[in-house]
Design a protein around this motif. Sequence first.
Motif, PDB file in Angstrom:
ATOM      1  N   GLN A   1       2.671   3.972   3.604  1.00 36.51           N
ATOM      2  CA  GLN A   1       1.492   4.436   2.878  1.00 36.51           C
ATOM      3  C   GLN A   1       0.806   3.287   2.137  1.00 36.51           C
ATOM      4  O   GLN A   1      -0.419   3.252   2.030  1.00 36.51           O
ATOM      5  CB  GLN A   1       1.889   5.527   1.884  1.00 36.51           C
ATOM      6  CG  GLN A   1       0.698   6.175   1.181  1.00 36.51           C
ATOM      7  CD  GLN A   1       1.111   7.350   0.319  1.00 36.51           C
ATOM      8  OE1 GLN A   1       2.259   7.774   0.340  1.00 36.51           O
ATOM      9  NE2 GLN A   1       0.169   7.888  -0.446  1.00 36.51           N
ATOM     10  N   ASP A   2       1.620   2.344   1.656  1.00 42.09           N
ATOM     11  CA  ASP A   2       1.066   1.283   0.814  1.00 42.09           C
ATOM     12  C   ASP A   2       1.183  -0.119   1.380  1.00 42.09           C
ATOM     13  O   ASP A   2       0.570  -1.046   0.848  1.00 42.09           O
ATOM     14  CB  ASP A   2       1.782   1.296  -0.551  1.00 42.09           C
ATOM     15  CG  ASP A   2       1.683   2.634  -1.251  1.00 42.09           C
ATOM     16  OD1 ASP A   2       0.565   3.178  -1.308  1.00 42.09           O
ATOM     17  OD2 ASP A   2       2.730   3.135  -1.715  1.00 42.09           O
ATOM     18  N   GLU A   3       1.976  -0.306   2.454  1.00 42.76           N
ATOM     19  CA  GLU A   3       2.284  -1.671   2.886  1.00 42.76           C
ATOM     20  C   GLU A   3       2.153  -1.862   4.387  1.00 42.76           C
ATOM     21  O   GLU A   3       2.263  -0.910   5.165  1.00 42.76           O
ATOM     22  CB  GLU A   3       3.720  -2.038   2.496  1.00 42.76           C
ATOM     23  CG  GLU A   3       3.974  -2.196   1.026  1.00 42.76           C
ATOM     24  CD  GLU A   3       5.394  -2.695   0.783  1.00 42.76           C
ATOM     25  OE1 GLU A   3       5.564  -3.887   0.470  1.00 42.76           O
ATOM     26  OE2 GLU A   3       6.323  -1.885   0.911  1.00 42.76           O
ATOM     27  N   VAL A   4       1.953  -3.122   4.758  1.00 40.46           N
ATOM     28  CA  VAL A   4       2.046  -3.585   6.143  1.00 40.46           C
ATOM     29  C   VAL A   4       3.230  -4.547   6.180  1.00 40.46           C
ATOM     30  O   VAL A   4       3.187  -5.615   5.572  1.00 40.46           O
ATOM     31  CB  VAL A   4       0.750  -4.291   6.580  1.00 40.46           C
ATOM     32  CG1 VAL A   4       0.903  -4.872   7.977  1.00 40.46           C
ATOM     33  CG2 VAL A   4      -0.424  -3.322   6.534  1.00 40.46           C
ATOM     34  N   ILE A   5       4.305  -4.168   6.888  1.00 38.48           N
ATOM     35  CA  ILE A   5       5.557  -4.912   6.840  1.00 38.48           C
ATOM     36  C   ILE A   5       5.862  -5.500   8.204  1.00 38.48           C
ATOM     37  O   ILE A   5       5.989  -4.773   9.199  1.00 38.48           O
ATOM     38  CB  ILE A   5       6.717  -3.999   6.378  1.00 38.48           C
ATOM     39  CG1 ILE A   5       6.403  -3.403   5.004  1.00 38.48           C
ATOM     40  CG2 ILE A   5       8.032  -4.773   6.349  1.00 38.48           C
ATOM     41  CD1 ILE A   5       7.386  -2.341   4.563  1.00 38.48           C
ATOM     42  N   PHE A   6       6.004  -6.816   8.271  1.00 37.06           N
ATOM     43  CA  PHE A   6       6.327  -7.493   9.532  1.00 37.06           C
ATOM     44  C   PHE A   6       7.700  -7.049  10.026  1.00 37.06           C
ATOM     45  O   PHE A   6       8.661  -6.994   9.269  1.00 37.06           O
ATOM     46  CB  PHE A   6       6.315  -9.009   9.319  1.00 37.06           C
ATOM     47  CG  PHE A   6       6.776  -9.807  10.506  1.00 37.06           C
ATOM     48  CD1 PHE A   6       5.921 -10.072  11.563  1.00 37.06           C
ATOM     49  CD2 PHE A   6       8.075 -10.291  10.574  1.00 37.06           C
ATOM     50  CE1 PHE A   6       6.348 -10.816  12.660  1.00 37.06           C
ATOM     51  CE2 PHE A   6       8.510 -11.036  11.661  1.00 37.06           C
ATOM     52  CZ  PHE A   6       7.639 -11.294  12.701  1.00 37.06           C
ATOM     53  N   SER A   7       7.796  -6.753  11.335  1.00 37.35           N
ATOM     54  CA  SER A   7       9.060  -6.324  11.925  1.00 37.35           C
ATOM     55  C   SER A   7       9.597  -7.364  12.906  1.00 37.35           C
ATOM     56  O   SER A   7      10.615  -8.000  12.646  1.00 37.35           O
ATOM     57  CB  SER A   7       8.887  -4.982  12.638  1.00 37.35           C
ATOM     58  OG  SER A   7      10.056  -4.599  13.325  1.00 37.35           O
ATOM     59  N   GLU A   8       8.922  -7.550  14.036  1.00 36.62           N
ATOM     60  CA  GLU A   8       9.407  -8.457  15.080  1.00 36.62           C
ATOM     61  C   GLU A   8       8.225  -9.094  15.797  1.00 36.62           C
ATOM     62  O   GLU A   8       7.068  -8.690  15.615  1.00 36.62           O
ATOM     63  CB  GLU A   8      10.279  -7.702  16.093  1.00 36.62           C
ATOM     64  CG  GLU A   8      11.567  -7.175  15.525  1.00 36.62           C
ATOM     65  CD  GLU A   8      12.436  -6.492  16.567  1.00 36.62           C
ATOM     66  OE1 GLU A   8      13.555  -6.119  16.211  1.00 36.62           O
ATOM     67  OE2 GLU A   8      12.001  -6.326  17.724  1.00 36.62           O
ATOM     68  N   LEU A   9       8.568 -10.032  16.670  1.00 31.61           N
ATOM     69  CA  LEU A   9       7.532 -10.710  17.459  1.00 31.61           C
ATOM     70  C   LEU A   9       8.095 -11.075  18.819  1.00 31.61           C
ATOM     71  O   LEU A   9       9.225 -11.557  18.930  1.00 31.61           O
ATOM     72  CB  LEU A   9       7.058 -11.966  16.712  1.00 31.61           C
ATOM     73  CG  LEU A   9       6.023 -12.850  17.397  1.00 31.61           C
ATOM     74  CD1 LEU A   9       5.116 -13.504  16.344  1.00 31.61           C
ATOM     75  CD2 LEU A   9       6.695 -13.942  18.226  1.00 31.61           C
ATOM     76  N   SER A  10       7.298 -10.861  19.857  1.00 28.68           N
ATOM     77  CA  SER A  10       7.638 -11.287  21.219  1.00 28.68           C
ATOM     78  C   SER A  10       6.546 -12.238  21.694  1.00 28.68           C
ATOM     79  O   SER A  10       5.362 -11.896  21.627  1.00 28.68           O
ATOM     80  CB  SER A  10       7.717 -10.088  22.167  1.00 28.68           C
ATOM     81  OG  SER A  10       8.725  -9.194  21.754  1.00 28.68           O
TER      82      SER A  10
END
Length: 390
Positions: free
Chosen positions: A269-278
Amino acid sequence: MNKSPKLPQKLMLLGSGELGKEFVIAAQRLGNYVIAIDRYSNAPAMQVADCCEVISMLSAEDLETVVTKYQPDFIIPEIEAIRTEKLLEFEKRGITVIPTAAATNYTMNRDRIRELAYKELGIRTAKYGYAVSLEELILVSELIGFPNVIKPVMSSSGKGQSVVDNPTKIEEAWNYAIANSRGDSQKVIIEEFINFEIEITLLTIKQWNAPTIFCPPIGHRQERGDYQESWQPAGISEGKILAAQEIAKKVTDALGGAGIFGVEFFITQDEVIFSELSPRPHDTGMVTLISQNLNEFELHLRAILGLPIPHIELLAPSASAVILASEKSDSITFTGVAEALAEKDVDIRLFGKPTAHPYRRMGVALAKADNIQEAREKAKKAADKVELNY
């Protein structure tokens, strides 16, 4: 990279699955010569490449043999299980590794890319830790808290991933992660479980001589750590899109090189959180085969070769739904394809994998419509009509 590259180029693809197959098709439309490499014969990309070789990509000797034999202009990894140190050596000899040999080495392991994002670039990620034994996993899980997510540091398409909601499930999660780890890694990552509203993939195109550009974000849903459906656009706010783009550019700038990157985020709701990258086309991005004027494979090719990308257009709200195997078999046929294709704005891709096993992705249904909900329903309905016969 020359702004006016000569064609054709000789491209060596390391890993020859369904994503590689679509890339080979895109490459050959512009007259390039493609060598498809994988650990088993008759892999999907081998079926459309100019030539192919079966090797262990974890063997430096095998990699040396095929590179010496073919002398490619570009080496393009499609999977994680590669002896990436050897790629650094090839790059020193003047072969272009995509996106770069160093970036490939970084991104083949979840721990390295997480350390880059969090410790070096200061990007918000889920809380995380590592373990190389069951005993260590138990301790780190307690520190992270429950629920948490346990997965191999090196795997593909979410394989080996578990959500653990209490300590009694840790050993099962450890065994599952190690059994599905790619390469020779015996290390797992434990992550805080993020209560997200949606997971997205932001396809990020890094170019040699032009600015980094982005596709509209793709929403996706996973089961067993593997994608089941994706849709474009994801339907998030412009502010969150811009935040994701800023993070994706920061990470890909640090990695360098050129090509498409599938950058995954948790959107709360409040954040954009980095998870992974390919550092290559992403499985959730198969929706672009129907949704965009240039699909992710064509974009990857253009970025690699230094060809212009003047415009990326979303043609219509679109979705993909996977077609999965339910049994193990060395002989598969499909029925129901005609029925699935009878629906307007629906397409089917069958990957041509020579063997099946439970939950293996054998194809994908694609659909576009007036809105995302309708597109998702059409794609799922089409996928359900395709039956595998063992």
